[in-house]
Design a protein around this motif. Structure first.
Motif, PDB file in Angstrom:
ATOM      1  N   LEU A  84      -8.386  -0.583 -19.390  1.00 58.06           N
ATOM      2  CA  LEU A  84      -7.366  -0.927 -18.401  1.00 58.06           C
ATOM      3  C   LEU A  84      -7.236   0.159 -17.337  1.00 58.06           C
ATOM      4  CD1 LEU A  84      -4.582  -2.430 -20.706  1.00 58.06           C
ATOM      5  CD2 LEU A  84      -6.046  -3.667 -19.096  1.00 58.06           C
ATOM      6  N   ILE A  85      -7.285   1.419 -17.750  1.00 59.84           N
ATOM      7  CA  ILE A  85      -7.175   2.519 -16.790  1.00 59.84           C
ATOM      8  C   ILE A  85      -8.378   2.542 -15.851  1.00 59.84           C
ATOM      9  CG2 ILE A  85      -7.247   5.030 -16.577  1.00 59.84           C
ATOM     10  CD1 ILE A  85      -4.496   4.015 -17.179  1.00 59.84           C
ATOM     11  N   LEU A  86      -9.584   2.345 -16.391  1.00 54.84           N
ATOM     12  CA  LEU A  86     -10.775   2.324 -15.535  1.00 54.84           C
ATOM     13  C   LEU A  86     -10.717   1.164 -14.544  1.00 54.84           C
ATOM     14  CD1 LEU A  86     -13.612   3.177 -18.089  1.00 54.84           C
ATOM     15  CD2 LEU A  86     -12.654   4.659 -16.330  1.00 54.84           C
ATOM     16  N   ALA A  87     -10.292  -0.010 -15.017  1.00 52.57           N
ATOM     17  CA  ALA A  87     -10.156  -1.154 -14.109  1.00 52.57           C
ATOM     18  C   ALA A  87      -9.098  -0.888 -13.049  1.00 52.57           C
ATOM     19  CB  ALA A  87      -9.811  -2.408 -14.913  1.00 52.57           C
ATOM     20  N   SER A  88      -8.013  -0.217 -13.443  1.00 54.36           N
ATOM     21  CA  SER A  88      -6.952   0.107 -12.491  1.00 54.36           C
ATOM     22  C   SER A  88      -7.462   1.044 -11.401  1.00 54.36           C
ATOM     23  CB  SER A  88      -5.769   0.742 -13.227  1.00 54.36           C
ATOM     24  OG  SER A  88      -4.825   1.257 -12.310  1.00 54.36           O
ATOM     25  N   LEU A  89      -8.207   2.074 -11.777  1.00 50.90           N
ATOM     26  CA  LEU A  89      -8.734   3.020 -10.792  1.00 50.90           C
ATOM     27  C   LEU A  89      -9.686   2.323  -9.821  1.00 50.90           C
ATOM     28  CD1 LEU A  89      -9.409   6.098 -13.130  1.00 50.90           C
ATOM     29  CD2 LEU A  89      -7.545   5.825 -11.489  1.00 50.90           C
TER      30      LEU A  89
ATOM     31  N   THR B 106      -6.797   0.404  16.746  1.00 50.83           N
ATOM     32  CA  THR B 106      -6.723  -0.763  17.632  1.00 50.83           C
ATOM     33  C   THR B 106      -5.271  -1.185  17.807  1.00 50.83           C
ATOM     34  OG1 THR B 106      -6.945  -2.341  15.801  1.00 50.83           O
ATOM     35  CG2 THR B 106      -8.985  -1.562  16.833  1.00 50.83           C
ATOM     36  N   ASP B 107      -5.056  -2.114  18.691  1.00 56.83           N
ATOM     37  CA  ASP B 107      -3.695  -2.579  18.976  1.00 56.83           C
ATOM     38  C   ASP B 107      -3.191  -3.585  17.958  1.00 56.83           C
ATOM     39  OD1 ASP B 107      -3.533  -0.992  21.213  1.00 56.83           O
ATOM     40  OD2 ASP B 107      -4.345  -2.540  22.551  1.00 56.83           O
ATOM     41  N   LEU B 108      -4.081  -4.394  17.386  1.00 54.97           N
ATOM     42  CA  LEU B 108      -3.664  -5.450  16.467  1.00 54.97           C
ATOM     43  C   LEU B 108      -4.253  -5.207  15.083  1.00 54.97           C
ATOM     44  CD1 LEU B 108      -4.123  -8.589  18.755  1.00 54.97           C
ATOM     45  CD2 LEU B 108      -1.996  -7.385  18.203  1.00 54.97           C
ATOM     46  N   PRO B 109      -3.404  -5.082  14.048  1.00 52.70           N
ATOM     47  CA  PRO B 109      -3.914  -4.914  12.688  1.00 52.70           C
ATOM     48  C   PRO B 109      -4.390  -6.241  12.112  1.00 52.70           C
ATOM     49  CG  PRO B 109      -1.530  -4.981  12.644  1.00 52.70           C
ATOM     50  CD  PRO B 109      -1.937  -5.037  14.100  1.00 52.70           C
ATOM     51  N   LEU B 110      -5.260  -6.173  11.134  1.00 47.43           N
ATOM     52  CA  LEU B 110      -5.689  -7.360  10.393  1.00 47.43           C
ATOM     53  C   LEU B 110      -4.743  -7.540   9.210  1.00 47.43           C
ATOM     54  CD1 LEU B 110      -9.554  -6.757  10.422  1.00 47.43           C
ATOM     55  CD2 LEU B 110      -8.220  -8.206  11.947  1.00 47.43           C
ATOM     56  N   ARG B 111      -3.704  -8.318   9.419  1.00 43.56           N
ATOM     57  CA  ARG B 111      -2.631  -8.413   8.421  1.00 43.56           C
ATOM     58  C   ARG B 111      -3.119  -9.009   7.107  1.00 43.56           C
ATOM     59  NH1 ARG B 111       2.219  -7.238  10.301  1.00 43.56           N
ATOM     60  NH2 ARG B 111       2.486  -7.007  12.555  1.00 43.56           N
ATOM     61  N   SER B 112      -3.952 -10.010   7.173  1.00 44.61           N
ATOM     62  CA  SER B 112      -4.423 -10.636   5.936  1.00 44.61           C
ATOM     63  C   SER B 112      -5.277  -9.678   5.106  1.00 44.61           C
ATOM     64  CB  SER B 112      -5.217 -11.903   6.255  1.00 44.61           C
ATOM     65  OG  SER B 112      -6.323 -11.603   7.104  1.00 44.61           O
ATOM     66  N   VAL B 113      -6.094  -8.866   5.793  1.00 45.62           N
ATOM     67  CA  VAL B 113      -6.938  -7.893   5.074  1.00 45.62           C
ATOM     68  C   VAL B 113      -6.076  -6.806   4.436  1.00 45.62           C
ATOM     69  CG1 VAL B 113      -8.805  -6.217   5.312  1.00 45.62           C
ATOM     70  CG2 VAL B 113      -8.886  -8.369   6.596  1.00 45.62           C
ATOM     71  N   ALA B 114      -5.091  -6.297   5.185  1.00 42.91           N
ATOM     72  CA  ALA B 114      -4.197  -5.275   4.641  1.00 42.91           C
ATOM     73  C   ALA B 114      -3.402  -5.814   3.454  1.00 42.91           C
ATOM     74  CB  ALA B 114      -3.248  -4.777   5.730  1.00 42.91           C
ATOM     75  N   ALA B 115      -2.955  -7.061   3.566  1.00 42.27           N
ATOM     76  CA  ALA B 115      -2.194  -7.656   2.466  1.00 42.27           C
ATOM     77  C   ALA B 115      -3.078  -7.880   1.244  1.00 42.27           C
ATOM     78  CB  ALA B 115      -1.574  -8.969   2.914  1.00 42.27           C
ATOM     79  N   ALA B 116      -4.351  -8.243   1.468  1.00 38.12           N
ATOM     80  CA  ALA B 116      -5.278  -8.396   0.339  1.00 38.12           C
ATOM     81  C   ALA B 116      -5.489  -7.061  -0.369  1.00 38.12           C
ATOM     82  CB  ALA B 116      -6.607  -8.957   0.832  1.00 38.12           C
ATOM     83  N   GLY B 117      -5.578  -5.984   0.412  1.00 38.88           N
ATOM     84  CA  GLY B 117      -5.662  -4.658  -0.203  1.00 38.88           C
ATOM     85  C   GLY B 117      -4.415  -4.330  -0.995  1.00 38.88           C
ATOM     86  N   GLY B 118      -3.246  -4.715  -0.461  1.00 40.25           N
ATOM     87  CA  GLY B 118      -2.006  -4.494  -1.195  1.00 40.25           C
ATOM     88  C   GLY B 118      -1.961  -5.254  -2.504  1.00 40.25           C
ATOM     89  N   LEU B 119      -2.534  -6.456  -2.508  1.00 42.33           N
ATOM     90  CA  LEU B 119      -2.577  -7.236  -3.750  1.00 42.33           C
ATOM     91  C   LEU B 119      -3.407  -6.527  -4.811  1.00 42.33           C
ATOM     92  CD1 LEU B 119      -1.860  -9.872  -5.216  1.00 42.33           C
ATOM     93  CD2 LEU B 119      -3.934 -10.877  -4.222  1.00 42.33           C
ATOM     94  N   LEU B 120      -4.546  -5.963  -4.403  1.00 43.39           N
ATOM     95  CA  LEU B 120      -5.384  -5.222  -5.353  1.00 43.39           C
ATOM     96  C   LEU B 120      -4.666  -3.971  -5.866  1.00 43.39           C
ATOM     97  CD1 LEU B 120      -8.945  -5.430  -3.735  1.00 43.39           C
ATOM     98  CD2 LEU B 120      -7.993  -6.809  -5.584  1.00 43.39           C
ATOM     99  N   VAL B 121      -3.977  -3.271  -4.975  1.00 43.46           N
ATOM    100  CA  VAL B 121      -3.257  -2.057  -5.382  1.00 43.46           C
ATOM    101  C   VAL B 121      -2.130  -2.401  -6.352  1.00 43.46           C
ATOM    102  CG1 VAL B 121      -1.818  -0.152  -4.575  1.00 43.46           C
ATOM    103  CG2 VAL B 121      -3.844  -0.809  -3.276  1.00 43.46           C
ATOM    104  N   ALA B 122      -1.382  -3.480  -6.063  1.00 41.80           N
ATOM    105  CA  ALA B 122      -0.313  -3.890  -6.977  1.00 41.80           C
ATOM    106  C   ALA B 122      -0.867  -4.305  -8.331  1.00 41.80           C
ATOM    107  CB  ALA B 122       0.481  -5.032  -6.347  1.00 41.80           C
ATOM    108  N   LEU B 123      -2.001  -5.006  -8.331  1.00 43.75           N
ATOM    109  CA  LEU B 123      -2.637  -5.392  -9.596  1.00 43.75           C
ATOM    110  C   LEU B 123      -3.098  -4.163 -10.369  1.00 43.75           C
ATOM    111  CD1 LEU B 123      -3.638  -7.606 -11.473  1.00 43.75           C
ATOM    112  CD2 LEU B 123      -5.731  -7.751 -10.098  1.00 43.75           C
ATOM    113  N   ALA B 124      -3.612  -3.156  -9.635  1.00 47.83           N
ATOM    114  CA  ALA B 124      -4.017  -1.908 -10.288  1.00 47.83           C
ATOM    115  C   ALA B 124      -2.822  -1.228 -10.949  1.00 47.83           C
ATOM    116  CB  ALA B 124      -4.664  -0.970  -9.268  1.00 47.83           C
ATOM    117  N   GLY B 125      -1.680  -1.211 -10.263  1.00 43.89           N
ATOM    118  CA  GLY B 125      -0.482  -0.640 -10.860  1.00 43.89           C
ATOM    119  C   GLY B 125      -0.042  -1.388 -12.102  1.00 43.89           C
TER     120      GLY B 125
END
Length: 225
Positions: A86-91, A109-128
């Motif tokens: 679980l720890i290795l998968a989390s890292l 840039t002027d405009l962020p890619l909101r969907s990409v940033a949110a997808a990264g947040g989903l992975l980080v939350a799952l890791a936690g």
């Protein structure tokens, strides 16, 4: 570009949580205990600590310390192996989430890619969540996990077959140690960072910004009555 506060929080908290969980994973202070051992009429205080991949034994108030990779019943315990996985998968997930979030924020840039940033947040939350599961599993079964015999003591038992496996090392009363607390803090920081990045799915509102007006093209022509 004005980066949203949620993105800033996420891009700061996610690496911090990754560092804390990684520090907890590589250090051998998930649990520790003390025991007194009588040797030659004197008494020594032994400090024992176990981690996910390493165990250590030290004589108190001295530089005598021995560390070795986990082995024996402790290593074979399914709960320890599950916590390791679980720890290795989390890292891994947290690292991938940070990369996605960095690409999504696009501070250059002027405009962020909101969907990409949110997808990264989903992975980080799952890791936690995976880190919390591993820490909860280990903490709940902390005292029930096996205690392997140090290599030095195994050599003594080979030279003296009459020695009982537990004679050289008294039973320890084990309790949570510093690395475990680092892991708990890091896991919650990962969850908070991932949740902050998940807010990127929602586009912010700007009350002070002028609203765009949609005008229709009207053809003007003369009418003769």
């Amino acid at each position: 570009m004005h980066t949203p506060v949620s993105m800033v929080m996420g891009i700061v908290f996610a690496p911090l949580g990754l560092v804390l969980v990684f520090t907890a994973a590589i250090t051998p202070q998930w649990r520790e205990g003390q025991a007194r051992l009588g040797v030659g009429g004197s008494e020594l205080l032994l400090l024992r600590s176990d981690g996910l991949w390493e165990s250590c034994l030290q004589v108190a108030q001295s530089e005598l310390k021995q560390c070795w990779p986990v082995s024996g019943s402790y290593q074979r315990d399914g709960r320890v192996r599950l916590a390791q996985a679980l720890i290795l998968a989390s890292l891994f997930l947290c690292g991938a989430g940070i990369v996605l979030a960095s690409v999504g924020v696009r501070c250059w840039t002027d405009l962020p890619l909101r969907s990409v940033a949110a997808a990264g947040g989903l992975l980080v939350a799952l890791a936690g969540a995976l880190s919390l599961a591993a820490l909860g599993l280990y903490t709940h079964n902390l005292s029930a996990l096996g205690v392997e015999v140090p290599p030095m003591q195994q050599q003594q038992q080979q030279h003296d077959p009459r020695a009982h496996p537990t004679n050289g090392l008294p039973r320890l009363t084990l309790h949570p140690a510093g690395s475990l607390y680092f892991g708990w803090v890091g896991a919650w920081v990962q969850v908070l960072g991932g949740a902050a990045l998940l807010l990127s799915f929602k586009c912010p509102r700007c009350p002070s910004c002028p609203k765009p007006t949609h005008t229709q093209d009207i053809e003007v022509y003369e009418v003769n009555c």
